[in-house]
Design an enzyme around this catalytic site. Structure first.
Site, PDB file in Angstrom:
ATOM      1  N   GLY A 198     -18.705   1.071 -15.203  1.00 15.72           N
ATOM      2  CA  GLY A 198     -18.207   2.089 -16.134  1.00 15.72           C
ATOM      3  C   GLY A 198     -18.774   1.954 -17.542  1.00 15.72           C
TER       4      GLY A 198
ATOM      5  CG  ASN B 291     -19.867  -5.787 -13.612  1.00 13.99           C
ATOM      6  OD1 ASN B 291     -20.118  -6.377 -14.647  1.00 13.99           O
ATOM      7  ND2 ASN B 291     -19.322  -6.365 -12.557  1.00 13.99           N
TER       8      ASN B 291
ATOM      9  CE  LYS C  30     -20.197  -5.468   0.974  1.00 10.21           C
ATOM     10  NZ  LYS C  30     -20.896  -4.539   0.070  1.00 10.21           N
TER      11      LYS C  30
HETATM   12  P1  NAD Z   1     -15.318  -4.355 -12.559  1.00 12.30           P
HETATM   13  O1  NAD Z   1     -14.217  -5.218 -12.058  1.00 12.30           O
HETATM   14  O2  NAD Z   1     -16.374  -4.927 -13.443  1.00 12.30           O
HETATM   15  O3  NAD Z   1     -14.685  -3.113 -13.373  1.00 12.30           O
HETATM   16  C1  NAD Z   1     -13.604  -2.361 -12.921  1.00 12.30           C
HETATM   17  C2  NAD Z   1     -12.989  -1.619 -14.113  1.00 12.30           C
HETATM   18  O4  NAD Z   1     -11.949  -0.778 -13.639  1.00 12.30           O
HETATM   19  C3  NAD Z   1     -12.361  -2.526 -15.163  1.00 12.30           C
HETATM   20  O5  NAD Z   1     -12.596  -1.995 -16.460  1.00 12.30           O
HETATM   21  C4  NAD Z   1     -10.863  -2.442 -14.845  1.00 12.30           C
HETATM   22  O6  NAD Z   1     -10.032  -2.696 -15.984  1.00 12.30           O
HETATM   23  C5  NAD Z   1     -10.790  -0.994 -14.429  1.00 12.30           C
HETATM   24  N1  NAD Z   1      -9.610  -0.672 -13.639  1.00 12.30           N
HETATM   25  C6  NAD Z   1      -9.008  -1.394 -12.667  1.00 12.30           C
HETATM   26  N2  NAD Z   1      -7.925  -0.737 -12.197  1.00 12.30           N
HETATM   27  C7  NAD Z   1      -7.857   0.435 -12.899  1.00 12.30           C
HETATM   28  C8  NAD Z   1      -6.965   1.539 -12.884  1.00 12.30           C
HETATM   29  N3  NAD Z   1      -5.930   1.562 -12.056  1.00 12.30           N
HETATM   30  N4  NAD Z   1      -7.209   2.557 -13.729  1.00 12.30           N
HETATM   31  C9  NAD Z   1      -8.265   2.534 -14.568  1.00 12.30           C
HETATM   32  N5  NAD Z   1      -9.144   1.516 -14.626  1.00 12.30           N
HETATM   33  C10 NAD Z   1      -8.916   0.481 -13.808  1.00 12.30           C
HETATM   34  O7  NAD Z   1     -15.956  -3.670 -11.249  1.00 12.30           O
HETATM   35  P2  NAD Z   1     -17.362  -2.927 -11.128  1.00 12.30           P
HETATM   36  O8  NAD Z   1     -18.400  -3.866 -10.618  1.00 12.30           O
HETATM   37  O9  NAD Z   1     -17.606  -2.156 -12.371  1.00 12.30           O
HETATM   38  O10 NAD Z   1     -17.049  -1.942  -9.915  1.00 12.30           O
HETATM   39  C11 NAD Z   1     -16.314  -0.735 -10.118  1.00 12.30           C
HETATM   40  C12 NAD Z   1     -16.424   0.114  -8.868  1.00 12.30           C
HETATM   41  O11 NAD Z   1     -17.801   0.393  -8.612  1.00 12.30           O
HETATM   42  C13 NAD Z   1     -15.894  -0.516  -7.585  1.00 12.30           C
HETATM   43  O12 NAD Z   1     -15.363   0.492  -6.759  1.00 12.30           O
HETATM   44  C14 NAD Z   1     -17.152  -1.094  -6.936  1.00 12.30           C
HETATM   45  O13 NAD Z   1     -17.002  -1.257  -5.522  1.00 12.30           O
HETATM   46  C15 NAD Z   1     -18.137  -0.009  -7.280  1.00 12.30           C
HETATM   47  N6  NAD Z   1     -19.534  -0.407  -7.205  1.00 12.30           N
HETATM   48  C16 NAD Z   1     -20.024  -1.389  -8.017  1.00 12.30           C
HETATM   49  C17 NAD Z   1     -21.375  -1.728  -7.954  1.00 12.30           C
HETATM   50  C18 NAD Z   1     -21.971  -2.745  -8.892  1.00 12.30           C
HETATM   51  O14 NAD Z   1     -23.217  -2.811  -8.977  1.00 12.30           O
HETATM   52  N7  NAD Z   1     -21.160  -3.505  -9.631  1.00 12.30           N
HETATM   53  C19 NAD Z   1     -22.226  -1.098  -7.017  1.00 12.30           C
HETATM   54  C20 NAD Z   1     -21.706  -0.100  -6.188  1.00 12.30           C
HETATM   55  C21 NAD Z   1     -20.354   0.234  -6.305  1.00 12.30           C
END
Ligand code: NAD
Length: 415
Positions: free
Chosen positions: A222, A220, A105
């Site tokens: 959800g 990304n 990382k």
């Molecule tokens: P992102 O920033 O694109 O999306 C996050 C979402 O969560 C947004 O819709 C935001 O409004 C919402 N959010 C933030 N705080 C909130 C709360 N208190 N209650 C409800 N919703 C809330 O991020 P992402 O890339 O979608 O990542 C989301 C999670 O998935 C993170 O934990 C990240 O580490 C994990 N993750 C992402 C990937 C990837 O490929 N992007 C891979 C592995 C893990």
């Protein structure tokens, strides 16, 4: 939790698995610490002509199973301990899906939201000018993470290739498609998680067709969970939310309509034909599958007892605290732990490296099918371990992953 240092948490989780596995003391001690870590200071010229100095990190946690792999974060709260913890978790995640990579990382302590596009480019290139001497496709391969994007990967790749004087796209993944990115990377994390839910439903004898789901977070990860739960599993997604709150419709929320509304207004709330709900209500909804896809520490000892979903599929990293884990297990709620459920992203990153190495690119159908094979196999190994030892899935996942890394170290003669 008394100690919120993420690296101490990562060590604690390892200790629990090591004890259950009766891991020998040398293997356990080696796995408690990163093999190598680099901390460097580098200058970046700002648009006003002044030079700012930044701190960068790269941790190569363990490479017994292959070159290290893991993202680079640009974040104001980045410290060597967050990078260490995330590098440890990458080690377990790569072993979990059985790809021939170790865990790494990287990060820079900075706030990219305060930087102009050209400052961001000089920061990315500055990071790579310092890090290039310990990065290579057979040593350590970075990728995007929080606040780093395909464009930033493209700048870093270019800087690396300028220094080396040759093309080497496989030194970094998450690149734009035009520069050697992989088809299917965009929705890979959610798609991988959907495959694990499909497998879990077979084990638990739950019919997912028409079953209900709630998705916390519409970013990304959800948004694709919303889309693919409908398209691949035939589920009815009755609730979604984001940082502003959630929406509910017992007949199901159409994906395209929700996306269009969010893109137009910035948030999912106030969509026509829906009722507003809080994030608390969404988490505690009586649905078949709950997808936490936002941030860490959402299900805690305070609300775990109110969770009613049959399956909790952790697409986010760390959404459930260890205390809540035990409560969910006691209640008979089936958790698909984060480093299994969201491992689709790193799996397709690995596919990107493979395609870069032979300069020939797969269709999205091929990517999806190979991802399905990897995720299904990983899911089954965790489920079997959990059943065998009568433990919750997170500990089972740790046991599968840690034993694979320990075995590789043993075969190499390290321990
Ligand atoms: P992102 O920033 O694109 O999306 C996050 C979402 O969560 C947004 O819709 C935001 O409004 C919402 N959010 C933030 N705080 C909130 C709360 N208190 N209650 C409800 N919703 C809330 O991020 P992402 O890339 O979608 O990542 C989301 C999670 O998935 C993170 O934990 C990240 O580490 C994990 N993750 C992402 C990937 C990837 O490929 N992007 C891979 C592995 C893990």
């Amino acid at each position: 939790m008394t100690n919120l240092n993420p690296f101490k948490i990562a060590q604690r989780q390892l200790d629990e698995a090591a004890e259950k596995l009766q891991l020998d003391i040398a293997a356990h001690s080696l796995l408690r610490e990163p093999l190598r870590e680099y901390v460097f200071t580098f200058p970046v010229r700002m648009d006003d002509g002044f030079v700012k100095v930044f701190k960068g990190y790269r941790v190569q946690y363990n490479d017994a199973r292959g070159p290290c792999k893991g993202g680079i974060r640009f974040h104001p709260d980045e410290t060597i301990d967050t990078v260490r913890a995330l590098a440890a978790w990458m080690t377990w995640k790569c072993a979990m899906v059985d790809i021939p990579l170790g865990g790494g990382k990287g990060g820079v302590t900075c706030d990219p939201r305060l930087l102009s596009e050209s400052e961001l480019e000089r920061l990315a290139r500055g990071y790579m000018r310092s890090a290039n001497r310990f990065i290579s496709d057979d040593i350590d391969v970075p990728a995007p993470d929080v606040f780093t994007t395909p464009q930033i990967m493209a700048w870093m790749m270019d800087e690396y290739e300028v220094i080396r004087g040759r093309h080497q796209p496989g030194i970094i993944t998450g690149k734009p498609l035009e520069l050697g990115g992989s088809a299917g990377r965009g929705d890979a994390t959610a798609r991988g998680g959907i495959f694990t839910v499909r497998e879990a439903s077979k084990m638990l004898d739950i019919n997912l067709k028409g079953a209900t789901a709630a998705v916390q977070g519409h970013g990304n990860v959800g948004q694709f969970a919303h889309q693919l739960a409908i398209d691949l599993l035939g589920m009815k997604v009755v609730a979604v939310s984001d940082v502003k709150g959630g929406i509910y419709n017992p007949d199901g929320l159409d994906f395209e309509e929700t996306l269009a509304h969010r893109l137009e207004t910035g948030y999912v709330v106030n969509m026509k034909g829906t009722r507003s709900i809080s994030n608390k209500e969404l988490l505690e909804m009586d649905v078949d599958v709950l997808f936490p896809s936002a941030l860490e520490n959402m299900i805690t000892e305070k609300n775990a007892d109110n969770i009613k979903a049959k399956i909790v599929a952790e697409l986010a990293n760390g959404p459930t605290t260890p205390e809540a884990d035990n409560i969910l297990y006691e209640k008979g709620i089936y958790v698909i732990p984060d480093f299994l459920c969201n491992a689709g992203g790193v799996t397709v990153s690995y596919f990107e490296q493979v395609q870069n190495s032979y300069g020939y690119y797969w269709t999205s159908e091929v990517v999806h099918q190979r991802l399905d094979e990897k995720m299904t196999k990983a899911y089954r190994s965790v489920h079997e371990m959990g059943q065998k030892h009568k433990i919750h899935n997170r500990l089972a996942a740790y046991m599968v992953a840690v034993s694979r890394v320990a075995e590789a170290m043993k075969l190499r003669g390290w321990v």
